[in-house]
Write a protein that holds these residues in place. Structure first.
Motif, mmCIF file in Angstrom:
data_model
loop_
_atom_site.group_PDB
_atom_site.id
_atom_site.type_symbol
_atom_site.label_atom_id
_atom_site.label_comp_id
_atom_site.label_asym_id
_atom_site.label_seq_id
_atom_site.Cartn_x
_atom_site.Cartn_y
_atom_site.Cartn_z
ATOM 1 N N UNK A 1 0.859 -1.184 0.000
ATOM 2 C CA UNK A 1 0.000 0.000 0.000
ATOM 3 C C UNK A 1 0.892 1.229 0.000
ATOM 4 N N UNK A 2 0.616 2.170 -0.894
ATOM 5 C CA UNK A 2 1.553 3.276 -1.115
ATOM 6 C C UNK A 2 1.266 4.535 -0.304
ATOM 7 N N UNK A 3 0.012 4.833 -0.021
ATOM 8 C CA UNK A 3 -0.276 6.161 0.532
ATOM 9 C C UNK A 3 -1.172 6.083 1.758
ATOM 10 N N UNK A 4 -0.913 5.165 2.697
ATOM 11 C CA UNK A 4 -1.664 5.170 3.935
ATOM 12 C C UNK A 4 -1.362 6.437 4.730
ATOM 13 N N UNK A 5 -0.124 6.911 4.633
ATOM 14 C CA UNK A 5 0.289 8.206 5.136
ATOM 15 C C UNK A 5 1.000 8.921 4.004
ATOM 16 N N UNK A 6 1.033 10.249 4.016
ATOM 17 C CA UNK A 6 1.736 10.963 2.941
ATOM 18 C C UNK A 6 3.202 10.540 2.848
ATOM 19 N N UNK A 7 3.639 10.201 1.642
ATOM 20 C CA UNK A 7 5.028 9.842 1.373
ATOM 21 C C UNK A 7 5.504 8.646 2.195
ATOM 22 N N UNK A 8 4.632 7.669 2.393
ATOM 23 C CA UNK A 8 4.979 6.448 3.111
ATOM 24 C C UNK A 8 4.543 5.223 2.308
ATOM 25 N N UNK A 9 5.219 4.113 2.529
ATOM 26 C CA UNK A 9 4.849 2.823 1.957
ATOM 27 C C UNK A 9 4.558 1.842 3.077
ATOM 28 N N UNK A 10 3.496 1.063 2.912
ATOM 29 C CA UNK A 10 3.115 0.048 3.891
ATOM 30 C C UNK A 10 3.146 -1.316 3.216
ATOM 31 N N UNK A 11 3.775 -2.281 3.879
ATOM 32 C CA UNK A 11 3.856 -3.637 3.360
ATOM 33 C C UNK A 11 3.451 -4.617 4.448
ATOM 34 N N UNK A 12 2.513 -5.503 4.115
ATOM 35 C CA UNK A 12 2.114 -6.597 4.994
ATOM 36 C C UNK A 12 2.523 -7.903 4.332
ATOM 37 N N UNK A 13 3.111 -8.806 5.107
ATOM 38 C CA UNK A 13 3.631 -10.041 4.522
ATOM 39 C C UNK A 13 3.382 -11.221 5.445
ATOM 40 N N UNK A 14 2.984 -12.340 4.843
ATOM 41 C CA UNK A 14 2.859 -13.611 5.550
ATOM 42 C C UNK A 14 3.536 -14.674 4.704
ATOM 43 N N UNK A 15 4.428 -15.457 5.305
ATOM 44 C CA UNK A 15 5.176 -16.468 4.558
ATOM 45 C C UNK A 15 5.318 -17.728 5.397
ATOM 46 N N UNK A 16 5.197 -18.876 4.727
ATOM 47 C CA UNK A 16 5.370 -20.161 5.389
ATOM 48 C C UNK A 16 5.912 -21.183 4.393
ATOM 49 N N UNK A 17 7.164 -21.624 4.585
ATOM 50 C CA UNK A 17 8.152 -21.051 5.500
ATOM 51 C C UNK A 17 8.797 -19.809 4.893
ATOM 52 N N UNK A 18 9.480 -19.043 5.740
ATOM 53 C CA UNK A 18 10.173 -17.838 5.291
ATOM 54 C C UNK A 18 11.679 -18.075 5.372
ATOM 55 N N UNK A 19 12.394 -17.705 4.318
ATOM 56 C CA UNK A 19 13.824 -17.989 4.204
ATOM 57 C C UNK A 19 14.651 -16.783 4.657
#
Length: 472
Positions: free
Chosen positions: A169-187
């Motif tokens: 998500x690019x614009x939850x706040x001005x000039x910010x990037x938001x990333x949500x991640x779920x991984x199984x398994x994660x390396x």
């Protein structure tokens, strides 16, 4: 480009790094461990998209890579190919990719002299464990939101499939990037070059969009469930110690930094008319410097906070720390800084010797450790005492050096290496290079600033061909 900026900020962030050991072609640096050189630079497409690009526009039927697994003592030469299925021009498309894993093992004398070598190779190629299949899907939910789903598995029944879901998500706040991640398994990759599989990893990452100068903000939260295992190590870790930050628990990191760029010299010479540079970002000779200073605070709860105390007692970690054994919680805070110097000769327009770049970066990952060493040195100087080796080493930064030289046309050679400065037992200064990465780069002139890179890491014994954008 945001992760390129934070790669300079003390190595506190579990950044994406390129790797040939999985079909996805991506791993994370263990939080708190130095970022491996040469394997994480700039903005790049996902591995399936890179494979599709090479097939469509560079007429490469396969994308090769090579890796060595110490856990299984096996070599792997991989050939990757994908099939792109655009389901909608505006919304999403599906990329299906497959990969061939060829594990080499020494032939015995009877095998080498046998006339049934070709049937043996055919039987080997029928082994389903040599193949892997992955599915990659990217869905644009809104102009600002992108959902990425991926899953890959090989023919080995003992190896579980790898699944990941990422929301950008690019614009939850001005000039910010938001990333949500779920991984199984994660390396994850640690500083010793060992890969670890974490059974389940959930992460939230909020970062301000970096600028050339000024303040930046970064917040990261990660939850790990399950005990990590050595990648391809089966049920054993082969004597390797699990990094404390990968043990089960939740970790929050918050950092703020300030950057200042200084342009020492920039060429005002006119460029060749009607000749486009091979890379527009590398078209102006210049000499520049930059500096970053910041503070980071880490709070952890769970097994990771208890084990980190043991790690800190045997390391040179510094900073303010507080731990509660009853609550299985810990808080750590410290300063960090980085100083860089870059020089470039040539405008990358001519076909021969028109680009030479040199870049050196000095990292001070712990402000408290540096100040403690500087204070001790000042005390020894005032009292006319011989400085201790510990105090001298405390003020020595870690360094990375990068050198790039054009060979011919869009081709250039690049080497990145770490440099360690210290004192030996005879109190003599020494400088030692470590973890070099060698790369051959091909600038894609029609795209302005993009390049195909083939790099090899002797320490990791890994080779990978990939595509990168906007790398300076």
């Amino acid at each position: 480009m945001n992760k390129l900026r934070w790669a300079m900020d003390g190595g506190f962030w579990d950044l994406d790094i390129s790797t040939p050991v999985t079909l996805e072609g991506e791993a994370r640096a263990v939080p708190g461990h130095p970022l491996p050189l040469g394997v994480s630079r700039g903005t790049k497409l996902s591995r399936p998209k890179q494979t599709d690009f090479f097939q469509r526009f560079m007429f490469a039927p396969f994308l090769p890579s090579y890796s060595y697994s110490p856990a299984s003592s096996s070599h792997s030469f991989n050939l990757q190919r994908c099939l792109a299925i655009p389901l909608s021009q505006d919304w999403y498309y599906l990329i299906e990719s497959s990969q061939l894993f060829c594990f080499s093992s020494p032939f015995t004398q009877s095998d080498s002299q046998s006339s049934s070598l070709i049937p043996a190779i055919c039987a080997c190629l029928r082994d389903k464990s040599l193949y892997a299949l992955g599915i990659y899907s990217e869905l644009s939910l809104t102009p600002q939101d992108t959902l990425v789903l991926s899953s890959d598995a090989n023919g080995n029944d003992d190896t579980p499939p790898r699944r990941k879901a990422v929301l950008h998500h690019e614009v939850i706040f001005p000039d910010h990037n938001l990333t949500l991640e779920a991984a199984s398994p994660s390396l994850f990759l640690d500083k010793s070059g060992n890969y670890w599989d974490v059974p389940l990893s959930l992460a939230l990452d909020l970062a301000s969009i970096p600028s050339s100068s000024g303040a930046s903000y970064h917040f990261c939260m990660r939850h790990i469930a399950g005990l990590p295992k050595l990648f391809e190590g089966g049920d054993e870790n082969h004597g390797k110690t699990i990094p404390a930050t990968l043990l089960p628990g939740i970790t929050l990191r918050h950092a703020i930094s300030f950057k200042k760029n200084l342009e020492i010299w920039r060429s005002e010479a006119k460029k060749l008319k009607m000749v486009q540079p091979f890379d527009i970002f590398l078209s102006t000779p210049h000499v520049s410097a930059s500096g970053i200073i910041g503070a980071v605070m880490t709070a952890s709860h769970g097994d990771n906070s208890v084990a980190s105390e043991v790690d800190d007692s045997h390391s040179t970690a510094a900073g303010f720390s507080y731990r509660s054994h009853a609550l299985k919680s810990a808080v750590h805070a410290d300063l960090f800084s980085s100083v860089s110097f870059m020089a470039q000769h040539g405008s990358f327009q001519k076909w021969f010797l028109d680009l030479t770049r040199f870049h050196v970066r000095l990292n001070f990952p712990s402000g408290r450790k540096f100040l403690s060493g500087a204070t001790q040195l000042a005390h020894d100087f005032v009292n006319s005492q011989q400085p201790t080796n510990k105090a001298l080493e405390a003020i020595c930064p870690s360094a990375t050096i990068s050198l790039q030289q054009q060979i011919v046309g869009p081709f250039s050679f690049r080497v990145d290496s770490g440099v360690t400065v210290g004192l030996n037992k005879q109190t003599n200064w020494y400088a030692q290079a470590h973890d070099p990465v060698f790369a051959l780069e091909y600038a894609l002139q029609v795209l302005g600033s993009a390049k195909a890179i083939a790099w090899y890491s002797p320490k990791q014994r890994e080779f990978l061909v990939e595509l990168r954008f906007f790398e300076t």
